[in-house]
Design a protein around this motif. Structure first.
Motif, short mmCIF file in Angstrom:
data_model
loop_
_atom_site.label_atom_id
_atom_site.label_comp_id
_atom_site.label_asym_id
_atom_site.label_seq_id
_atom_site.Cartn_x
_atom_site.Cartn_y
_atom_site.Cartn_z
N PRO A 187 1.96 -3.99 2.92
CA PRO A 187 1.83 -4.72 1.65
C PRO A 187 0.63 -5.66 1.60
O PRO A 187 0.08 -5.89 0.53
CB PRO A 187 3.14 -5.50 1.55
N THR B 71 5.08 3.98 -1.27
CA THR B 71 4.55 4.59 -0.05
C THR B 71 3.65 3.64 0.73
O THR B 71 3.24 3.97 1.84
CB THR B 71 3.75 5.88 -0.37
N LEU B 72 3.34 2.48 0.15
CA LEU B 72 2.45 1.51 0.80
C LEU B 72 3.12 0.96 2.06
O LEU B 72 4.17 0.33 1.99
CB LEU B 72 2.12 0.38 -0.18
N LYS B 73 2.50 1.22 3.20
CA LYS B 73 3.10 0.81 4.48
C LYS B 73 2.77 -0.63 4.85
O LYS B 73 3.50 -1.26 5.58
CB LYS B 73 2.63 1.75 5.59
N TRP C 168 -5.93 -1.12 -1.25
CA TRP C 168 -5.34 0.18 -1.60
C TRP C 168 -5.55 0.46 -3.09
O TRP C 168 -5.93 1.57 -3.47
CB TRP C 168 -3.86 0.13 -1.23
N ILE D 224 3.44 3.20 -5.20
CA ILE D 224 3.47 1.92 -4.50
C ILE D 224 4.55 1.86 -3.42
O ILE D 224 4.39 1.18 -2.41
CB ILE D 224 3.59 0.74 -5.49
N LEU E 7 -2.47 -4.32 -0.18
CA LEU E 7 -2.26 -3.86 -1.56
C LEU E 7 -3.55 -3.82 -2.37
O LEU E 7 -3.86 -2.81 -3.01
CB LEU E 7 -1.22 -4.74 -2.26
#
Length: 176
Positions: A68, A64-66, A74, A62, A71
Motif C-alpha cells: 500500500p 491486488t496491490l501488495k 503504482w 487496487i 500506491l
C-alpha cells in the motif's frame, strides 16, 4: 498533491472499497495523474480519456496491490502506460543521424516553467516521450525502452536529442 492527506487510514479505506475514500483519493491525485498523462499525449481530450481509463483500472485492480505504501507510484505507472498506449500510433522516433546534434554545453540562461513546457511540448513525439519518462518521471533507460518498445540505445540517443532540441528551442524563445 498533499501527501499529508494521503495517510494510511485513507489507503486502508480505499483498499476496503470505501467509495468516499476512493473519491478522496481521486481528488488528491487527479491533478498529478492528469499532468503525467497530458505531458505524454499532449492533448487535453486524450489526457482526460487516459485519466478516466486509469482510474477505472486503478479501482478495479487496487485489491491486488501488495504494498500500500507504493500506491502513488503504482497509480502513476498505470497512467503513464495508458498514456503511452494511447499515443503509441503517434509516437515517431526521428533518425538521429539526420539531425545536427551539438555538444551538450552548460545552459546558463534564465527561463520559466511556461517556457520549458512550451519547449517540451514542441519536441518530436518520440523524443518528448523519452525525455518525460526519464527526466521528469524518473524511469531508467531500460524501463522507458520497455514501455515504448525501443532499444536502450534508442532511448539514450532520443534523450540526448531531446535535450539538444530543448536547449535550442529555449534559446530561441529567450531571444524572441
Amino acid at each position: 498533491m498533499n501527501n499529508q492527506k494521503l495517510d494510511i487510514n485513507l489507503i486502508t479505506n480505499v483498499l476496503k472499497g470505501d467509495r468516499s475514500a476512493q473519491f478522496q483519493l481521486f481528488e488528491l491525485t487527479k491533478g498529478m495523474l492528469y499532468s503525467a498523462s497530458y505531458r505524454i499525449v499532449n492533448n487535453e481530450d486524450e489526457a482526460n480519456d487516459v485519466l478516466q481509463d486509469s482510474y477505472v483500472e486503478i479501482f478495479q485492480k487496487i485489491h491486488t496491490l501488495k504494498h500500500p505504501e507504493a500506491l502513488i507510484g503504482w497509480m502513476k505507472t498505470i497512467t503513464i502506460r495508458k498514456a503511452i498506449l494511447q499515443s503509441k500510433k503517434k509516437i515517431y522516433f526521428e533518425p538521429i543521424e539526420e539531425v545536427d546534434l551539438e555538444s551538450s554545453e552548460a545552459f546558463d540562461s534564465w527561463f520559466d516553467a511556461e517556457m520549458l513546457d512550451q519547449a517540451i511540448g514542441s519536441l518530436p513525439t518520440g523524443a518528448r516521450a523519452v525525455f518525460l519518462l526519464l527526466s521528469v518521471e524518473g524511469y531508467s533507460h531500460r524501463e522507458a525502452s520497455n514501455m515504448l518498445g525501443i532499444s536502450e540505445n534508442t532511448s539514450k540517443s532520443q534523450l540526448n536529442y531531446a535535450k539538444t532540441l530543448l536547449k535550442k528551442r529555449i534559446t530561441k524563445l529567450l531571444q524572441a
